[in-house]
Design an enzyme around this catalytic site. Structure first.
Site, mmCIF file in Angstrom:
data_model
loop_
_atom_site.group_PDB
_atom_site.id
_atom_site.type_symbol
_atom_site.label_atom_id
_atom_site.label_comp_id
_atom_site.label_asym_id
_atom_site.label_seq_id
_atom_site.Cartn_x
_atom_site.Cartn_y
_atom_site.Cartn_z
ATOM 1 N N HIS A 129 -8.142 11.510 -2.252
ATOM 2 C CA HIS A 129 -7.690 10.205 -2.742
ATOM 3 C C HIS A 129 -7.364 10.368 -4.223
ATOM 4 C CE1 HIS A 129 -7.535 6.004 -3.848
ATOM 5 N NE2 HIS A 129 -7.638 5.656 -2.573
ATOM 6 N N GLU A 160 -6.621 2.042 -3.862
ATOM 7 C CA GLU A 160 -5.162 2.032 -3.897
ATOM 8 C C GLU A 160 -4.639 0.602 -4.062
ATOM 9 O OE1 GLU A 160 -3.576 4.852 -1.118
ATOM 10 O OE2 GLU A 160 -2.008 3.474 -0.511
ATOM 11 N N ARG A 206 -2.784 10.855 6.061
ATOM 12 C CA ARG A 206 -3.005 9.474 6.478
ATOM 13 C C ARG A 206 -2.494 8.496 5.430
ATOM 14 N NH1 ARG A 206 -6.784 5.473 5.515
ATOM 15 N NH2 ARG A 206 -8.150 6.774 4.221
ATOM 16 N N HIS A 266 -11.733 12.381 0.253
ATOM 17 C CA HIS A 266 -11.917 10.995 0.669
ATOM 18 C C HIS A 266 -12.041 10.836 2.173
ATOM 19 C CE1 HIS A 266 -11.583 6.671 0.577
ATOM 20 N NE2 HIS A 266 -10.414 6.644 1.166
ATOM 21 N N ARG A 278 -0.697 9.378 -0.582
ATOM 22 C CA ARG A 278 -1.844 9.972 -1.272
ATOM 23 C C ARG A 278 -1.713 11.472 -1.495
ATOM 24 N NH1 ARG A 278 -6.719 6.488 1.675
ATOM 25 N NH2 ARG A 278 -6.177 4.544 0.601
ATOM 26 N N GLN A 319 -8.062 14.627 3.253
ATOM 27 C CA GLN A 319 -7.380 13.753 2.296
ATOM 28 C C GLN A 319 -8.095 13.695 0.955
ATOM 29 O OE1 GLN A 319 -6.659 9.281 2.990
ATOM 30 N NE2 GLN A 319 -4.648 10.251 2.795
ATOM 31 N N PHE A 326 0.843 -1.182 0.000
ATOM 32 C CA PHE A 326 0.000 0.000 0.000
ATOM 33 C C PHE A 326 0.884 1.239 0.000
ATOM 34 C CE2 PHE A 326 -4.578 1.107 0.775
ATOM 35 C CZ PHE A 326 -5.109 0.039 0.079
ATOM 36 N N LEU A 343 -14.747 5.570 -5.440
ATOM 37 C CA LEU A 343 -13.389 5.149 -5.088
ATOM 38 C C LEU A 343 -12.898 3.996 -5.962
ATOM 39 C CD1 LEU A 343 -11.005 5.256 -3.043
ATOM 40 C CD2 LEU A 343 -12.275 3.615 -1.654
#
Lengths: 252, 595
Positions: B242, B255, B398, B363, B295, B240, B126, B252
């Site tokens: 995304h 990721e 994050r 996001h 991100r 955030q 990730f 979405l």
């Protein structure tokens, strides 16, 4: 969002218990683009034409299970159904069949949720495993055995499609029986015996008459009809084994 | 018969703990209490049936250190550096030490984690993580976590659910939180739930922006409730974006695609991330490199590509291409089946044959209700966990897969600590004042239904708010546009009481609920905009184009705290960051990365 320049008429079955004795139908004209969903249309109506229209929705991406409606008579997720497929219209939207209507497109789902605990939809072990023992081993092949039944989003389209549930609201119904099969088929589970009474009961698998509408409308390819069939096999085996035990004087 | 003047019903019940929100955090809290304290009564109150909560839409996975080559210290460093040192390091240490246990606990409850050939749970790469440590259930991890938690919760008779109850106020007596007041959505009647402690687990506020990945329910209710009762929101300017979502809808695209090896390319087919300090270009996924950058950096890179005219035009705005074709149909079917379904359904793309157009969307709310490491807020008896909370682990950015882990770890923590609080303070204060409070609150909420017709339209105010946020407090910010956003939001806030509703009934009146939600959302938006304007530096997801383009540790290695007083703009204060062992340094990715 791109609202588009085409228009379509939508007929909606409305019902407000505070003012209506009977459902009434209202017509709305909404703009749409190639990628506009039925949910987009409902939101447009709510925002711009009539704020009193009530419906459930949330994720917009066919995973939360909130937005099921009857669309031209077919139970469908409104976020995953597109206006372009109904041109030139009009299309007709009603609350999901086979459930009492609370208001407009909102139904009372107690017929499903109240039965949920009876199916014991959790992992049952003879002895609970300690955290320190780490995860169970489960091969990808074992996991695949419940991959489709664990994909159910509880949208209840299958209940709206099931003629048996329409006639017998006590019938456990497709999603619940698929869920039972999901846990029974999980290599980590030891609770099948606890779930058999619910499966065997009059309102369990034997109420299903194999119409198969449930699998046809499922937006997640859960295939409840196949799951119910596997349950019927288990139920028959269970019955037969008990019969053998009684026959050999082995009844408890 | 008149419909407007009948007195609304007001029921009242008592519980030990009231949990607001039935997503991953709320359910984790409820189960933890039910397991440890079977005698305590737990009310789980949610405006939707729990499995509709937005945890359901999380896709990629949840972080938890398991492999022999990984370590808690690495997860700690990735998280703190990823958050550009604005993380509470004690909270991060507490967090990383507990993640894997929570994943195992879920496994014991039946969560269908994807497996390796040997039958043990698999992990994937990730963004911003220095090794593969993200547990996943194909690309429907949140869905499986939520359903596992919900179904497991059915085992416990101590958990009493109040499904489709909308909490519109807190009950507070002598500075202590003593319960909530809710609308029973189906009937429109009121229900006061008195309690020894209250846990907020209401999720984020992504609906503050026009283009977001969030469900319609993410209106910041819990944050708004805390604000109105004097509890501060922390680090709200860190929103955030995304980097890979569908243009227009913002849906979405996980990721996890990039974790499995997907490429991001611009209109020339060029993997542009190598131009943004994330190279070298690698063909196989490599930690912290290229598409596995964090991100904030990826969303910022998109912005630059757009400015340079290298994005692709779609009917819903500019995009870049997420290429999965080289992964092959079989891997996509096994690891990314939901992405395949989403791409086909919503943009008509089969990702095994063609790239998915993607762009950044709002996001995740990285700030939230300020809590300490035990999830306690400044108000005794009020706890917060999950996305609505700021326990301090995300800082300025994050890392993907830390939020699912967070709601399990700190959901449990909130449950156990709230239960201890109740047991320690048993019998104190029988709230006679609470009934009066509940009646007043119900009357205020009911006033919406009696407003004269012909006023402003709810949706128009909402659209002005989301446009102001999208334009003024986006990926890159400057003072001029933030000031404009702040002014618009203050005006909208003044206009709230000029809204008229079409629906004056009580039964399942979602327009009424939307109006109350908009009040919460606007307050949250004001806090975001003011906290952003006040942070005169660039850090993580807060990037400025005016004279404050650099990080400024001397002035701003501090958390912001936003508070609201009636009739005034939000007040922003600052709080020291708890730095226990990793001194502030430079964030490095790609070839430059340091463990």
């Amino acid at each position: 969002m791109n609202r588009g320049n085409r228009q379509i008429d939508i007929l909606i079955s409305r019902y407000d218990p505070e003012r209506d004795d009977q459902p009434r139908t209202e017509r709305y004209t909404v703009p749409y683009a190639h990628d506009s969903s039925v949910l987009d249309a409902l939101l447009y109506i709510k925002d711009h034409l009539d704020g009193s229209l009530s419906f459930r929705w949330s994720c917009r991406m066919a995973i939360c299970g909130s937005c099921g409606k009857m669309i031209n008579g077919v139970p469908s997720l409104s976020c995953k159904t597109f206006l372009r497929d109904y041109a030139p219209g009009p299309l007709y939207i009603e609350a999901l069949h086979h459930f009492p209507v609370i208001k407009d497109l909102v139904v009372d789902q107690a017929g499903f949720f109240d039965k949920l605990p009876e199916s014991r939809p959790w992992l049952i072990r003879d002895q609970e495993r300690a955290l320190a023992d780490g995860p169970h081993r489960q091969s990808p092949r074992q996991r695949a055995r419940f991959a489709s039944t664990s994909a159910c989003i509880n949208c209840l389209l299958c209940y709206a499609a099931c003629p048996q549930y329409g006639m017998k609201p006590d019938f456990a119904g497709p999603a619940l029986l698929a869920l039972v099969e999901r846990y029974n088929a999980d290599s980590r589970d030891q609770g099948k015996a606890e779930r058999m009474p619910m499966i065997n009961a009059e309102d369990g698998v034997w109420s299903c008459t194999l119409v198969g509408n449930c699998s046809a409308v499922c937006p997640k390819d859960v295939d409840p009809a196949a799951a119910i069939n596997r349950n019927k096999l288990e139920s028959a085996k269970d019955y037969f084994l008990r019969f053998l035990k009684i026959g050999s004087g082995g009844a408890e | 018969m008149t419909r407007f003047d009948h007195r609304p019903s007001l029921e009242s019940t008592r519980h030990d703990v009231v949990i607001v929100g039935g997503g991953g955090a709320g359910l984790s809290a409820a189960i933890a209490i039910a397991e440890q304290h079977p005698d305590l009564s737990i009310a789980l109150v949610s405006k939707v049936v729990p499995m509709r909560s937005h945890t359901v839409a999380a896709e990629g996975g949840a972080a938890g250190v398991v492999s022999a080559s990984d370590g808690l210290d690495l997860h700690f460093r990735d998280t703190v550096a990823g958050g550009e040192w604005l993380c509470d390091q004690a909270a991060v240490d507490h967090f990383v030490a507990r993640c894997a246990d929570e994943m195992v606990r879920l496994e014991h409850w039946g969560c269908p984690w994807s497996r390796g050939a040997d039958g043990s749970p698999a992990v994937r790469n990730f963004g911003g993580m220095s090794t593969a440590r993200t547990w996943f259930a194909a690309d429907k991890t949140g869905f499986h976590i939520l359903h596992t938690l919900f179904q497991t919760s059915l085992r416990f008779p101590g958990i009493q659910r109040f499904d489709e109850y909308f909490v519109h106020d807190l009950l507070v007596d002598d500075g202590r939180c003593r319960g909530v007041v809710a609308i029973d959505i189906a009937s429109g009647g009121f229900h006061a739930l008195q309690a020894g402690a209250v846990i907020m687990a209401t999720g984020g506020a992504g609906r503050v922006y026009r283009q977001n990945t969030n469900a319609g329910i993410l209106t910041g209710d819990g944050l708004g409730l805390a604000l109105r009762h004097g509890v501060a929101l922390r680090d709200m300017e860190f929103v955030q974006f995304h980097p890979t979502t569908l243009p227009g809808s913002g849906l979405l695209i996980t990721e996890g695609c990039r974790g499995e090896g997907a490429y991001l390319t611009n209109r020339h087919g060029y993997r542009y991330l190598q131009d943004y300090g994330l190279g070298p270009e690698v063909s196989e996924p490599a930690p912290k490199t290229m598409e596995l950058g964090p991100r904030d950096r990826l969303s910022q890179a998109f912005w630059h590509e757009q400015q340079a005219g290298r994005t692709v035009d779609t009917p819903n705005g500019p995009a870049v291409h997420l290429e999965l074709m080289h992964l092959g149909r079989r891997k996509i079917a096994e690891r990314l089946p939901f992405i395949s379904e989403l791409a086909k359904t919503f943009v008509g793309v089969d990702p095994a044959r063609a790239p998915i157009p993607v762009c950044p969307s709002v996001h995740y709310t990285m700030g939230g209700i300020a809590t300490d490491i035990t999830t306690a807020t400044a108000m005794p008896g009020l706890y917060a966990c999950g996305e609505c909370a700021s326990v301090g682990i995300h800082g300025a950015n994050r890392l993907g897969s830390n939020s699912l882990a967070e709601l399990l770890v700190f959901g449990r923590e909130a449950g156990l600590n709230a239960a201890s609080f109740v047991l320690d303070h048993a019998g104190q204060g029988e709230g006679t004042a609470l009934a009066a409070q509940a009646r007043d609150s119900a009357a205020r909420a009911s006033a919406w239904l009696a407003r004269p017709a012909g006023g402003l339209r709810l949706a128009e105010l909402r659209e002005q708010m989301t446009t102001a946020m999208q334009d003024g407090v986006g990926i890159y910010r400057d003072a001029e546009r933030m000031v404009a956003a702040c002014e618009t939001l203050e005006n909208l806030s003044q206009s709230l009481d000029r809204i008229s509703l079409d629906d004056r009934g009580r039964c399942f009146n979602t327009e009424w609920l939307s109006a109350i939600e908009l009040g919460f959302t606007l307050d949250v938006a004001r806090c975001i905009a003011h906290a952003a304007l006040n942070r005169k530096e660039s850090r993580g997801a807060h990037q400025r184009l005016d004279e404050y383009t650099q990080r400024d540790d001397d002035q701003f290695l501090r958390h912001s705290l936003a508070k609201l007083a009636p009739g005034q703009p939000p007040q922003i204060h600052y709080q020291a960051v708890n730095i226990t062992r990793l001194a502030p340094g430079e964030r490095r990715y790609g070839a430059e990365q340091t463990p």
